[in-house]
Motif scaffolding. Structure first.
Motif, PDB file in Angstrom:
ATOM      1  N   ASP A 134       0.833  -1.217   0.000  1.00  0.00           N
ATOM      2  CA  ASP A 134       0.000   0.000   0.000  1.00  0.00           C
ATOM      3  C   ASP A 134       0.864   1.261   0.000  1.00  0.00           C
ATOM      4  O   ASP A 134       0.583   2.222  -0.717  1.00  0.00           O
ATOM      5  CB  ASP A 134      -0.918   0.031   1.237  1.00  0.00           C
ATOM      6  N   LEU A 135       1.921   1.257   0.828  1.00  0.00           N
ATOM      7  CA  LEU A 135       2.791   2.447   0.913  1.00  0.00           C
ATOM      8  C   LEU A 135       3.550   2.658  -0.392  1.00  0.00           C
ATOM      9  O   LEU A 135       3.835   3.788  -0.799  1.00  0.00           O
ATOM     10  CB  LEU A 135       3.790   2.302   2.069  1.00  0.00           C
ATOM     11  N   THR A 136       3.881   1.552  -1.066  1.00  0.00           N
ATOM     12  CA  THR A 136       4.583   1.658  -2.353  1.00  0.00           C
ATOM     13  C   THR A 136       3.620   2.209  -3.403  1.00  0.00           C
ATOM     14  O   THR A 136       3.967   3.123  -4.166  1.00  0.00           O
ATOM     15  CB  THR A 136       5.110   0.270  -2.789  1.00  0.00           C
ATOM     16  N   ALA A 137       2.386   1.679  -3.406  1.00  0.00           N
ATOM     17  CA  ALA A 137       1.399   2.116  -4.409  1.00  0.00           C
ATOM     18  C   ALA A 137       1.064   3.596  -4.230  1.00  0.00           C
ATOM     19  O   ALA A 137       0.886   4.325  -5.211  1.00  0.00           O
ATOM     20  CB  ALA A 137       0.139   1.265  -4.285  1.00  0.00           C
ATOM     21  N   SER A 138       1.006   4.059  -2.967  1.00  0.00           N
ATOM     22  CA  SER A 138       0.656   5.471  -2.741  1.00  0.00           C
ATOM     23  C   SER A 138       1.827   6.400  -3.042  1.00  0.00           C
ATOM     24  O   SER A 138       1.662   7.619  -3.072  1.00  0.00           O
ATOM     25  CB  SER A 138       0.205   5.673  -1.295  1.00  0.00           C
ATOM     26  N   GLY A 139       3.036   5.830  -3.213  1.00  0.00           N
ATOM     27  CA  GLY A 139       4.214   6.646  -3.517  1.00  0.00           C
ATOM     28  C   GLY A 139       4.912   7.140  -2.257  1.00  0.00           C
ATOM     29  O   GLY A 139       5.938   7.818  -2.336  1.00  0.00           O
ATOM     30  N   ASP A 140       4.366   6.821  -1.071  1.00  0.00           N
ATOM     31  CA  ASP A 140       4.998   7.289   0.172  1.00  0.00           C
ATOM     32  C   ASP A 140       6.319   6.576   0.434  1.00  0.00           C
ATOM     33  O   ASP A 140       7.253   7.151   0.985  1.00  0.00           O
ATOM     34  CB  ASP A 140       4.062   7.054   1.366  1.00  0.00           C
ATOM     35  N   LEU A 141       6.362   5.287   0.055  1.00  0.00           N
ATOM     36  CA  LEU A 141       7.582   4.503   0.303  1.00  0.00           C
ATOM     37  C   LEU A 141       8.433   4.499  -0.966  1.00  0.00           C
ATOM     38  O   LEU A 141       8.055   3.902  -1.971  1.00  0.00           O
ATOM     39  CB  LEU A 141       7.197   3.072   0.701  1.00  0.00           C
ATOM     40  N   VAL A 142       9.579   5.185  -0.878  1.00  0.00           N
ATOM     41  CA  VAL A 142      10.435   5.282  -2.071  1.00  0.00           C
ATOM     42  C   VAL A 142      11.302   4.021  -2.164  1.00  0.00           C
ATOM     43  O   VAL A 142      11.570   3.365  -1.149  1.00  0.00           O
ATOM     44  CB  VAL A 142      11.316   6.560  -2.038  1.00  0.00           C
ATOM     45  N   PRO A 143      11.729   3.649  -3.388  1.00  0.00           N
ATOM     46  CA  PRO A 143      12.415   2.366  -3.576  1.00  0.00           C
ATOM     47  C   PRO A 143      13.592   2.129  -2.639  1.00  0.00           C
ATOM     48  O   PRO A 143      13.762   1.017  -2.147  1.00  0.00           O
ATOM     49  CB  PRO A 143      12.863   2.423  -5.036  1.00  0.00           C
ATOM     50  N   VAL A 144      14.411   3.144  -2.316  1.00  0.00           N
ATOM     51  CA  VAL A 144      15.599   2.871  -1.483  1.00  0.00           C
ATOM     52  C   VAL A 144      15.248   2.410  -0.069  1.00  0.00           C
ATOM     53  O   VAL A 144      16.084   1.823   0.607  1.00  0.00           O
ATOM     54  CB  VAL A 144      16.559   4.080  -1.345  1.00  0.00           C
ATOM     55  N   TRP A 145      14.020   2.693   0.373  1.00  0.00           N
ATOM     56  CA  TRP A 145      13.630   2.303   1.736  1.00  0.00           C
ATOM     57  C   TRP A 145      12.783   1.039   1.759  1.00  0.00           C
ATOM     58  O   TRP A 145      12.449   0.529   2.818  1.00  0.00           O
ATOM     59  CB  TRP A 145      12.889   3.451   2.439  1.00  0.00           C
ATOM     60  N   ARG A 146      12.441   0.498   0.592  1.00  0.00           N
ATOM     61  CA  ARG A 146      11.501  -0.625   0.555  1.00  0.00           C
ATOM     62  C   ARG A 146      12.051  -1.879   1.269  1.00  0.00           C
ATOM     63  O   ARG A 146      11.360  -2.497   2.073  1.00  0.00           O
ATOM     64  CB  ARG A 146      11.144  -0.948  -0.900  1.00  0.00           C
ATOM     65  N   ALA A 147      13.312  -2.200   1.001  1.00  0.00           N
ATOM     66  CA  ALA A 147      13.887  -3.416   1.604  1.00  0.00           C
ATOM     67  C   ALA A 147      13.884  -3.315   3.124  1.00  0.00           C
ATOM     68  O   ALA A 147      13.612  -4.298   3.825  1.00  0.00           O
ATOM     69  CB  ALA A 147      15.306  -3.628   1.081  1.00  0.00           C
ATOM     70  N   ALA A 148      14.156  -2.130   3.665  1.00  0.00           N
ATOM     71  CA  ALA A 148      14.162  -1.974   5.129  1.00  0.00           C
ATOM     72  C   ALA A 148      12.756  -2.180   5.689  1.00  0.00           C
ATOM     73  O   ALA A 148      12.574  -2.865   6.698  1.00  0.00           O
ATOM     74  CB  ALA A 148      14.694  -0.589   5.498  1.00  0.00           C
ATOM     75  N   PHE A 149      11.763  -1.619   5.033  1.00  0.00           N
ATOM     76  CA  PHE A 149      10.380  -1.801   5.500  1.00  0.00           C
ATOM     77  C   PHE A 149       9.979  -3.285   5.426  1.00  0.00           C
ATOM     78  O   PHE A 149       9.223  -3.761   6.268  1.00  0.00           O
ATOM     79  CB  PHE A 149       9.398  -0.945   4.676  1.00  0.00           C
ATOM     80  N   GLU A 150      10.476  -3.991   4.427  1.00  0.00           N
ATOM     81  CA  GLU A 150      10.152  -5.424   4.315  1.00  0.00           C
ATOM     82  C   GLU A 150      10.839  -6.232   5.414  1.00  0.00           C
ATOM     83  O   GLU A 150      10.308  -7.223   5.903  1.00  0.00           O
ATOM     84  CB  GLU A 150      10.564  -5.948   2.932  1.00  0.00           C
ATOM     85  N   ALA A 151      12.036  -5.778   5.802  1.00  0.00           N
ATOM     86  CA  ALA A 151      12.843  -6.571   6.743  1.00  0.00           C
ATOM     87  C   ALA A 151      12.473  -6.344   8.211  1.00  0.00           C
ATOM     88  O   ALA A 151      12.793  -7.176   9.052  1.00  0.00           O
ATOM     89  CB  ALA A 151      14.326  -6.246   6.535  1.00  0.00           C
ATOM     90  N   VAL A 152      11.844  -5.207   8.527  1.00  0.00           N
ATOM     91  CA  VAL A 152      11.612  -4.863   9.943  1.00  0.00           C
ATOM     92  C   VAL A 152      10.114  -4.958  10.270  1.00  0.00           C
ATOM     93  O   VAL A 152       9.354  -4.058   9.928  1.00  0.00           O
ATOM     94  CB  VAL A 152      12.128  -3.435  10.262  1.00  0.00           C
ATOM     95  N   PRO A 153       9.691  -6.035  10.946  1.00  0.00           N
ATOM     96  CA  PRO A 153       8.262  -6.191  11.239  1.00  0.00           C
ATOM     97  C   PRO A 153       7.816  -5.207  12.324  1.00  0.00           C
ATOM     98  O   PRO A 153       8.366  -5.211  13.429  1.00  0.00           O
ATOM     99  CB  PRO A 153       8.150  -7.636  11.758  1.00  0.00           C
ATOM    100  N   ARG A 154       6.834  -4.383  12.007  1.00  0.00           N
ATOM    101  CA  ARG A 154       6.417  -3.326  12.936  1.00  0.00           C
ATOM    102  C   ARG A 154       5.876  -3.907  14.248  1.00  0.00           C
ATOM    103  O   ARG A 154       6.105  -3.331  15.317  1.00  0.00           O
ATOM    104  CB  ARG A 154       5.358  -2.455  12.252  1.00  0.00           C
ATOM    105  N   HIS A 155       5.179  -5.047  14.187  1.00  0.00           N
ATOM    106  CA  HIS A 155       4.522  -5.549  15.408  1.00  0.00           C
ATOM    107  C   HIS A 155       5.535  -5.943  16.483  1.00  0.00           C
ATOM    108  O   HIS A 155       5.216  -5.946  17.665  1.00  0.00           O
ATOM    109  CB  HIS A 155       3.585  -6.733  15.094  1.00  0.00           C
ATOM    110  N   ARG A 156       6.782  -6.224  16.084  1.00  0.00           N
ATOM    111  CA  ARG A 156       7.774  -6.614  17.090  1.00  0.00           C
ATOM    112  C   ARG A 156       8.207  -5.424  17.955  1.00  0.00           C
ATOM    113  O   ARG A 156       8.922  -5.583  18.936  1.00  0.00           O
ATOM    114  CB  ARG A 156       8.992  -7.242  16.406  1.00  0.00           C
TER     115      ARG A 156
END
Ligand code: SAM
Length: 382
Positions: free
Chosen positions: A14-36
């Protein structure tokens, strides 16, 4: 119950589709689970109050909250709920909205090899994202609340990030780790600490949610100069809680509106949307009218009251809005005529040809801060 991996993937998509999450930060968002990083008890708004949602009571509801694109309240009233029965009054720590986190990280413009100081560790999620991209040894975070700091330290360690989390007043920075390439405040300031400029390398960037009593807020991106000053421009619209030492007084209709029968009565034809609904106008009014907090109270079927409260002097004003109306009754009480001050500030902004947010700038030096429009030569008295 949907599993965290699916929920996290959906949020990142969703964040990628809205343009809020830019490509250089995508891998970090995928790697760090927010619920933890979210504590087992979070708080949700219920009317004017904050009530707990416990993971042990409803794991599914708790997990869903961890992965909505919204802030999650993680502490109320500095750790001790102020109302009886575990009911909270004020939000004192939260996990920021994921789209705001993504926007701020993009605006920080970090490169591998840079060091970052974060002010306001909160849950530790943002620090973990920075560590994932830059390496834990390059990230330092300062949190004022000892309980919150201890929790974040533990969550970071358990997720595999050895970020330094210092407990203390972030307005003082973290002198032993300076100079940093970047400082990112995830807590708002109206008076921006000069320390953050002092602890940043010349050419480095300092990102601060800047706020006034009337308007919260504006994301200021400062660049630190060789002369030691930092100069910033507004690059986004973000709302944050304030630095603990700059909290001021909370506004409350129950506490601040009194002696209604003694109010001075008049009318205005200035629509409340023109002062509160237009971002650029509301920002400019906040620059001119200190100690004035707006509260909108819906009265049903399109009617609402706009309250302006000054909890310091006890002055208040109320504008009654009815659908389709072009004139609005005003009541004002106390030593200040708050509606008039707001109207005059709106006229002042009109007279300047309605500058947009990106035209305002702030300079912070060892002598204090000053506001300008377009260039430092056009200083604005506040
Ligand atoms: C919106 S939360 C930060 C969100 C956080 N970065 C995250 O990823 O979850 C703001 C935090 O700033 C902290 N704070 C408030 N005043 C502070 C100060 N003077 N120094 C350091 N932290 C402060 C609050 O206790 C709160 O935990």
């Amino acid at each position: 119950m949907t599993d965290p991996t699916t929920l996290s993937a959906r949020l990142v998509a969703d964040l990628t589709a809205s343009g809020d999450l830019v490509p250089v930060w995508r891998a970090a968002f995928e790697a760090v689970p927010r619920h933890r990083f979210i504590p087992d008890t979070v708080w949700v708004e219920d009317d004017d109050r904050l009530v707990p949602v416990d993971r042990a009571e409803d794991e599914g509801a708790w997990l869903e909250r961890c992965y909505v694109n919204d802030f999650v309240v993680t502490q109320v009233d500095d750790g001790v709920p102020a109302e009886p029965g575990r009911v909270g009054r004020e939000i004192t720590s939260s996990a920021s909205r994921p789209d705001v986190v993504a926007l701020m990280l993009a605006a920080l413009e970090v490169e591998p090899g840079m060091s970052v100081l974060e002010i306001g560790t909160g849950t530790g999620w943002n620090a973990a994202l920075l560590a994932e991209r830059l390496g834990s040894e390059r990230v330092t975070s300062v949190e004022v609340d000892p309980q919150v700091a201890a929790r974040a330290r533990r969550a970071l360690r358990e997720a595999g990030y050895g970020v330094t989390v210092a407990t203390g007043d972030g307005a003082l920075g973290h002198p032993s780790g300076a100079p940093f390439d970047r400082v990112i405040a995830t807590v708002a300031a109206d008076r921006v600490p000069y320390t953050w400029a002092e602890q940043t390398r010349p050419g480095g960037r300092v990102l601060v949610p800047w706020t006034t009593d009337f308007h919260n807020g504006a994301l200021m991106s400062f660049q630190v100069s060789r002369d030691g000053a930092m100069r910033g421009r507004i690059v986004g619209n973000v709302a944050f809680m304030r630095l603990r030492q700059q909290r001021g007084r909370p506004a409350s209709l129950a506490r601040d509106v009194h002696r209604e029968d003694e109010a001075r009565r008049s009318f205005t034809d200035l629509h409340p949307y023109a002062v509160l609904g237009e971002y650029d106008a509301s920002l400019a009014i906040g620059l001119k009218v200190p100690r004035c907090k707006p509260v909108v109270e819906p009265r049903g079927e399109g009617s609402y009251t706009v309250w302006l409260l000054d909890p310091w002097s006890g002055s208040w004003a109320a504008l009654e809005h009815e659908p389709g109306a072009e004139r609005f009754p005003i009541r004002q009480f106390g030593e200040r005529n708050l509606w008039q001050e707001v109207r005059d500030a709106c006229r002042w902004w009109d007279g300047l040809d309605r500058p947009t947010a990106d035209r305002w700038g702030l300079t912070v030096t060892s002598a204090g801060q000053f506001l300008w429009l377009d260039t430092e030569d056009h200083r604005i008295d506040r």
